[in-house]
Design a protein around this motif. Structure first.
Motif, mmCIF file in Angstrom:
data_model
loop_
_atom_site.group_PDB
_atom_site.id
_atom_site.type_symbol
_atom_site.label_atom_id
_atom_site.label_comp_id
_atom_site.label_asym_id
_atom_site.label_seq_id
_atom_site.Cartn_x
_atom_site.Cartn_y
_atom_site.Cartn_z
ATOM 1 N N LEU A 258 62.082 -66.183 -14.237
ATOM 2 C CA LEU A 258 61.241 -65.117 -13.699
ATOM 3 C C LEU A 258 60.528 -65.623 -12.450
ATOM 4 O O LEU A 258 60.153 -66.804 -12.379
ATOM 5 C CB LEU A 258 60.198 -64.665 -14.728
ATOM 6 N N PRO A 259 60.296 -64.753 -11.457
ATOM 7 C CA PRO A 259 59.594 -65.175 -10.238
ATOM 8 C C PRO A 259 58.076 -65.151 -10.413
ATOM 9 O O PRO A 259 57.343 -64.762 -9.497
ATOM 10 C CB PRO A 259 60.063 -64.143 -9.219
ATOM 11 N N ILE A 260 57.602 -65.572 -11.576
ATOM 12 C CA ILE A 260 56.177 -65.500 -11.900
ATOM 13 C C ILE A 260 55.711 -66.866 -12.396
ATOM 14 O O ILE A 260 56.372 -67.502 -13.208
ATOM 15 C CB ILE A 260 55.898 -64.442 -12.984
ATOM 16 N N SER A 261 54.575 -67.312 -11.900
ATOM 17 C CA SER A 261 53.960 -68.534 -12.397
ATOM 18 C C SER A 261 52.517 -68.239 -12.787
ATOM 19 O O SER A 261 51.878 -67.333 -12.245
ATOM 20 C CB SER A 261 54.006 -69.652 -11.343
ATOM 21 N N LEU A 262 52.013 -69.011 -13.735
ATOM 22 C CA LEU A 262 50.638 -68.889 -14.211
ATOM 23 C C LEU A 262 49.871 -70.127 -13.784
ATOM 24 O O LEU A 262 50.403 -71.240 -13.796
ATOM 25 C CB LEU A 262 50.607 -68.749 -15.730
ATOM 26 N N PHE A 263 48.597 -69.947 -13.424
ATOM 27 C CA PHE A 263 47.819 -71.087 -12.945
ATOM 28 C C PHE A 263 46.394 -71.035 -13.472
ATOM 29 O O PHE A 263 45.882 -69.976 -13.866
ATOM 30 C CB PHE A 263 47.808 -71.144 -11.411
ATOM 31 N N ALA A 264 45.757 -72.194 -13.460
ATOM 32 C CA ALA A 264 44.330 -72.329 -13.731
ATOM 33 C C ALA A 264 43.799 -73.405 -12.786
ATOM 34 O O ALA A 264 44.469 -74.411 -12.545
ATOM 35 C CB ALA A 264 44.076 -72.718 -15.184
ATOM 36 N N LYS A 265 42.607 -73.191 -12.243
ATOM 37 C CA LYS A 265 42.046 -74.179 -11.327
ATOM 38 C C LYS A 265 40.521 -74.134 -11.364
ATOM 39 O O LYS A 265 39.914 -73.093 -11.648
ATOM 40 C CB LYS A 265 42.544 -73.977 -9.896
ATOM 41 N N TYR A 266 39.924 -75.294 -11.083
ATOM 42 C CA TYR A 266 38.477 -75.435 -11.055
ATOM 43 C C TYR A 266 38.080 -76.037 -9.712
ATOM 44 O O TYR A 266 38.711 -76.992 -9.234
ATOM 45 C CB TYR A 266 37.992 -76.341 -12.182
ATOM 46 N N ASP A 267 37.035 -75.474 -9.088
ATOM 47 C CA ASP A 267 36.535 -75.976 -7.809
ATOM 48 C C ASP A 267 35.021 -76.097 -7.862
ATOM 49 O O ASP A 267 34.325 -75.229 -8.414
ATOM 50 C CB ASP A 267 36.930 -75.031 -6.671
ATOM 51 N N TYR A 268 34.524 -77.185 -7.278
ATOM 52 C CA TYR A 268 33.095 -77.428 -7.214
ATOM 53 C C TYR A 268 32.736 -77.915 -5.814
ATOM 54 O O TYR A 268 33.473 -78.707 -5.213
ATOM 55 C CB TYR A 268 32.669 -78.482 -8.235
ATOM 56 N N SER A 269 31.623 -77.431 -5.279
ATOM 57 C CA SER A 269 31.136 -77.903 -3.987
ATOM 58 C C SER A 269 29.628 -78.089 -4.053
ATOM 59 O O SER A 269 28.928 -77.379 -4.789
ATOM 60 C CB SER A 269 31.482 -76.903 -2.873
ATOM 61 N N THR A 270 29.136 -79.049 -3.308
ATOM 62 C CA THR A 270 27.697 -79.265 -3.199
ATOM 63 C C THR A 270 27.345 -79.418 -1.725
ATOM 64 O O THR A 270 28.002 -80.167 -0.989
ATOM 65 C CB THR A 270 27.248 -80.498 -4.002
ATOM 66 N N THR A 271 26.332 -78.672 -1.298
ATOM 67 C CA THR A 271 25.894 -78.668 0.093
ATOM 68 C C THR A 271 24.467 -79.178 0.180
ATOM 69 O O THR A 271 23.583 -78.697 -0.534
ATOM 70 C CB THR A 271 25.968 -77.259 0.699
ATOM 71 N N SER A 272 24.239 -80.150 1.058
ATOM 72 C CA SER A 272 22.898 -80.672 1.297
ATOM 73 C C SER A 272 22.455 -80.264 2.696
ATOM 74 O O SER A 272 23.272 -80.116 3.601
ATOM 75 C CB SER A 272 22.877 -82.196 1.160
ATOM 76 N N ALA A 273 21.137 -80.071 2.851
ATOM 77 C CA ALA A 273 20.583 -79.632 4.133
ATOM 78 C C ALA A 273 19.622 -80.692 4.644
ATOM 79 O O ALA A 273 18.451 -80.718 4.261
ATOM 80 C CB ALA A 273 19.875 -78.290 3.986
ATOM 81 N N GLU A 274 20.117 -81.579 5.476
ATOM 82 C CA GLU A 274 19.302 -82.659 6.009
ATOM 83 C C GLU A 274 18.324 -82.127 7.056
ATOM 84 O O GLU A 274 18.707 -81.399 7.975
ATOM 85 C CB GLU A 274 20.197 -83.729 6.633
#
Length: 292
Positions: free
Chosen positions: A223-239
């Motif tokens: 089948l031309p179908i794939s399943l996915f799971a993903k996690y993303d994290y970002s942290t921003t500092s303000a100097e």
């Protein structure tokens, strides 16, 4: 007018791979995902947590113009809504990217790209401003059997507009790296990390953002179908923006499906299809505090 220009640019970027005389038929995919998201705001003296949800849709297409020269176009929409004590803070983002590359199958890829984007910010459905983004840079992939190394780097420019006649420009650079490992031709795991910085000259401040992420994707047999799971994290500092050390952390977990065109396997996409990514833009401070 800015909205119209960005929409037109995104349309042209996506159409490019399908409108150019080519050596072979185009390949690509449509990806849709959704899941929980959240933000943690640390002012140095206090901490606030906001929970919500995120959506992402991505349409990518690639085509080879010669045996080794190709182009890829991407159009991406992402949305995040956070609950602030019953009030909704929403960021809707639109991006279009165009990549040009030289690829030797099963060896390496080198290329460059341009990308434009816009973040629409709202509070309880009332517009609170926009962030226009632009990126230009280079990218490369190296292939080792079932392992792929991928890197991007370049310059970025943000134009922050609130509900006022003036806008604020910020400039900086970014770098991203990704490792993909294929357990089978149709089962891929990946890990990624990145860093970007923006200079806010008016306030003599610098925003530094660190991102990390991981994911897995499995293509269904026949089948031309794939399943996915993903996690993303970002942290921003303000100097230098605040007297105390201040950071904004964002995270999201998405699950979804991809519908492929002209691809035999995930490994086939990686080595001969739409394997490049648009830059994952954003800045925790600007998205959270602009217009509020």
């Amino acid at each position: 007018m800015k909205t119209q220009v960005i929409a037109l640019g995104a349309t042209l970027l996506l159409a490019a791979p399908f409108a150019t005389p080519a050596l072979a038929d185009p390949t690509g995919f449509i990806s849709i995902g959704a899941g929980p998201a959240g933000t943690e705001i640390d002012t140095g003296s206090d901490t606030f947590n906001l929970d919500g949800y995120a959506l992402e849709a991505l349409l990518s297409g690639s085509i080879m113009l010669t045996p080794v020269l190709g182009i890829q176009g991407d159009v991406q929409f992402t949305s995040r809504t956070l609950d602030d004590s019953g009030d909704d803070i929403t960021t809707n983002s639109f991006d279009g990217a165009l990549h040009g590359f030289y690829r030797e199958a099963d060896k390496f890829l080198v290329g460059g790209f341009v990308q434009i984007g816009r973040d629409d910010l709202s509070y309880n459905s009332a517009s609170e401003g926009t962030i226009d983004r632009a990126y230009v840079g280079g990218e490369a992939q190296v292939y080792f059997d079932n392992l792929t190394l991928y890197g991007q780097a370049g310059m970025q420019q943000f134009d922050l507009s609130s509900n006022s006649p003036t806008s604020i420009g910020l400039n900086g650079w970014f770098a991203n790296a990704e490792v993909r490992y294929f357990l089978t031709p149709n089962l891929r795991i990946e890990a990624r990390a990145g860093f970007n910085t923006l200079d806010f000259e008016i306030l003599s401040a610098t925003f530094d953002t660190v991102t990390i992420g991981a994911g897995v994707e499995y293509k269904l047999e026949s089948l031309p179908i794939s399943l996915f799971a993903k996690y993303d994290y970002s942290t921003t500092s303000a100097e230098a923006l605040m007297s105390d050390d201040a950071t904004v952390g964002n995270h999201r977990f998405l699950v979804g499906a991809r519908f492929a065109l002209g691809e035999d396997s995930l490994l086939d996409r990686d080595r001969s299809g739409a394997s490049l990514r648009p830059v994952q833009g954003g800045n925790g401070f600007l998205e959270t505090f602009s217009g509020f």
